[in-house]
Design a protein around this motif. Structure first.
Motif: not given
Length: 641
Positions: A256, A282, A285-286, A294-295, A304, A314, A326, A330
């Motif tokens: 992160n 991605l 991150a999820a 993620l953003r 996505i 994800a 999260i 999403l």
């Protein structure tokens, strides 16, 4: 030659923590004493050298110590450099400055620290220069492949590093046996000055170690943004993959670190690059719950709905790991909640299984009931299986079908071939979930093995009553294990109170005395259990009679009391020859045989007749009928008054 190189994992339990009565030879006790004696002198770091030694090593140390003592038990005169403390210090000193250790054990009495390493470690440029002027070749690697240039990069001594690089320019990209370059070591240790000096001198930034990890990857792992920026400026490959297919961007996202992520993306990192398992940044991150990363990736246009090699999305992975923010993000970005993994499970399935109410609430409105049905399993099954009562209640309130059945493929995964959520609840002996499902309309007579039989096995009267009140078949049979009498009686044979409870409610007792052989000879009993998976056993299951069941070794000692209870709920019946023979084998059971002799008392026959006229559906409501209390107690077999 040039210092210690590979890691050694020290034992968690230090020497002074070991019990005194451990049964070790005296020589080990001597070594322990020696170490403890010098504990205050050599300090914690030096003492850890002794703490990590094995018993064999302690023995060697004790022998060495004993050889240095005079006949009176006192240490012989010796120079400070040769004393035990000094020898420990020789190894302890580089240990404080350097965590890398040799791949072999170096005992304190076996070696001196290399003067080249000592000079580099201390940043003594003059000493290094004098060594080179004296003709000493400082480009020869030691047994671990390390050269002085590696030492300088490791210790962050940029002056010594510059001297060595200029003297031996051809060694700038030389690797250790672990294929680590000086640039890699400098990055790993966060020595930015050395890193910059090496890059300016032309060091190749993309040479990887044995795990195919580059300096840039290491900078991301260490969350060193300055090192990452410097490497990218010198054209380090931002899309290089380690041996797992993991890129520097994967590593930065997993930690992160937005600053490094931005450096990598602006340096050409591909956001859709996937590792060996099809996992993109991605997805990482999820999976790991890194919302800021993620953003950022979503703003950069990352997919996505990315899916791994096993088709897990994800969103599915975020639900699996319980990352509520999260999942919320999403879904707000249009993630598809109807993408199934290779097992056909949707995000709602895994959320129900994990018992995360907030996620289930978010997924219910966006999950297709058709896709759930197509999966062959309802989230109700998973919630009931895991005793997630809150989830179960929410799904029921949302209108999920309480009688949804597992597909044949999924049902076959269970030995009992269960199919309904109700079965899972009863199997777990979860009374609350059982009541929830029954009140919502669950059918208790769908499964191959009736849930009532499972409640009998648990001996839970409350669950039994719930099931019977909602229409469970009190005379349930098991088609795969056919009997001439109800399986409910078979399951309750060892629990006479449960058996009587079922008989009071109208369970069929008469079938237990309907033997096809009557007073004739019975075939010999075969108690051998056939193996379920035996390919040779292809016969249809044999129908088991009551007299055969009570004659098995497991039940035979209960046969008399069982028959005695059953006789209270039947009229004139005839005991078959096997039952008579079994009763005759126990002298105390003679009264049971007399009880069965016809004719039965008229009062008893009247009770049986009245009960049959009242009917099974109303027999459990006797207390509510307009009958005298005495008659009600009589019909209920209540002999207390």
């Amino acid at each position: 030659m040039f210092g210690n190189r590979s890691r050694i994992c020290f034992w968690n339990q230090t020497l002074h923590e070991k019990p005194a009565c451990s049964g070790k030879p005296r020589v080990i006790e001597m070594a322990t004493t020696a170490a403890n004696t010098h504990r205050q002198t050599i300090g914690c770091e030096e003492y850890s050298l002794y703490s990590s030694l094995s018993e064999d090593e302690l023995i060697k140390m004790a022998i060495q110590q004993s050889l240095e003592e005079d006949s009176g038990g006192q240490p012989a005169a010796q120079s400070p450099q040769k004393s035990l403390v000094a020898r420990a210090g020789e190894v302890a000193a580089p240990s404080r400055a350097s965590p890398h250790n040799p791949p072999y054990r170096i005992y304190p009495w076996q070696r001196e620290i290399d003067p080249v390493v000592a000079a580099i470690r201390d940043g003594d440029e003059k000493a290094v220069s004098n060594m080179m002027k004296s003709g000493k070749n400082l480009s020869v690697p030691n047994k671990d492949g390390w050269i002085p240039l590696h030492e300088a990069a490791y210790y962050g001594q940029v002056g010594c590093l510059s001297l060595l690089q200029k003297a031996y320019p051809g060694t700038i990209d030389q690797r250790t046996l672990n294929e680590e370059t000086a640039l890699y070591l400098a990055t790993s240790r966060g020595n930015l000055d050395c890193l910059h000096t090496l890059l300016q001198a032309g060091a190749e930034p993309d040479i990887s170690n044995k795990a195919r990890e580059t300096p840039l990857y290491k900078a991301c792992e260490r969350k060193n943004a300055e090192a990452a920026r410097l490497l990218v400026q010198y054209n380090a490959d931002t899309n290089h993959r380690c041996n797992r297919g993991w890129t520097a961007l994967h590593e930065a996202v997993s930690r992160n670190d937005l600053e490094i992520i931005d450096i990598l993306v602006k340096g050409g990192a591909k956001i859709e690059s996937a590792n060996a398992y099809g996992i993109t940044s991605l997805f990482v991150a999820a999976e790991s719950g890194q919302l800021e990363a993620l953003r950022y990736l979503a703003r950069c246009g990352a997919d996505i709905n990315t899916q791994a090699s096993d088709n897990a999305s994800a969103l599915y992975e975020a639900c699996k790991n319980g990352h509520v923010p999260i999942v919320e993000f999403l879904l707000s970005q249009g993630a598809d909640a109807n993408k199934a993994n290779k097992d056909g499970l949707l995000p709602l399935h895994i959320a129900a299984k994990k018992g995360i109410c907030e996620i289930v609430s978010m997924l219910i409105p966006v999950t297709s009931r058709t896709r759930v049905k197509r999966s062959g399993i309802s989230p109700l099954h998973l919630a009931a299986e895991r005793n997630n009562d809150d989830i179960l209640e929410e799904l029921i309130d949302a209108g999920y079908e309480v009688n949804a059945a597992l597909s044949d493929e999924r049902s076959c995964l269970y030995e009992d071939r269960r199919t309904t959520p109700l079965y899972f609840a009863v199997f777990n002996n979860n009374i609350y979930a059982t009541e929830l499902l029954l009140q919502a309309g669950a059918n208790p007579n769908v499964d191959l093995i009736n849930p009532l039989l499972i409640s009998i096995r648990h001996g839970c009267l409350k669950t039994m009553k719930l099931l019977l009140d909602h229409g469970a078949n009190i005379d349930a049979y098991i088609s795969s294990h056919p009997t001439t009498f109800p399986a409910t009686i078979m399951f309750s044979m060892k629990y006479l109170s449960v058996l009587k409870y079922l008989l009071d409610l109208g369970c069929d007792a008469g079938s237990c005395f309907e033997c096809q052989y009557g007073n004739g000879p019975h075939p010999a009993l075969n108690y051998r259990r056939e193996r379920l998976n035996d390919p040779q056993v292809t016969r249809e299951p044999t129908v088991v009679q009551f007299c055969e069941m009570v004659s098995t070794p497991e039940i035979s000692r209960w046969a008399g009391p069982i028959i005695d209870v059953l006789l209270d709920y039947v009229g004139n019946v005839q005991l078959c020859s096997r039952l008579k023979e079994h009763i005759d084998s126990y002298e105390d059971w003679a009264v049971i045989k007399e009880k069965a002799e016809p004719p039965r008392p008229l009062s008893h026959l009247c009770r049986i007749k009245v009960r049959s006229l009242v009917g099974r559906s109303r027999i459990k409501l006797l207390d509510t009928l307009p009958l005298p209390d005495r008659l009600i107690r009589y019909l209920q077999h209540d002999y207390s008054q």
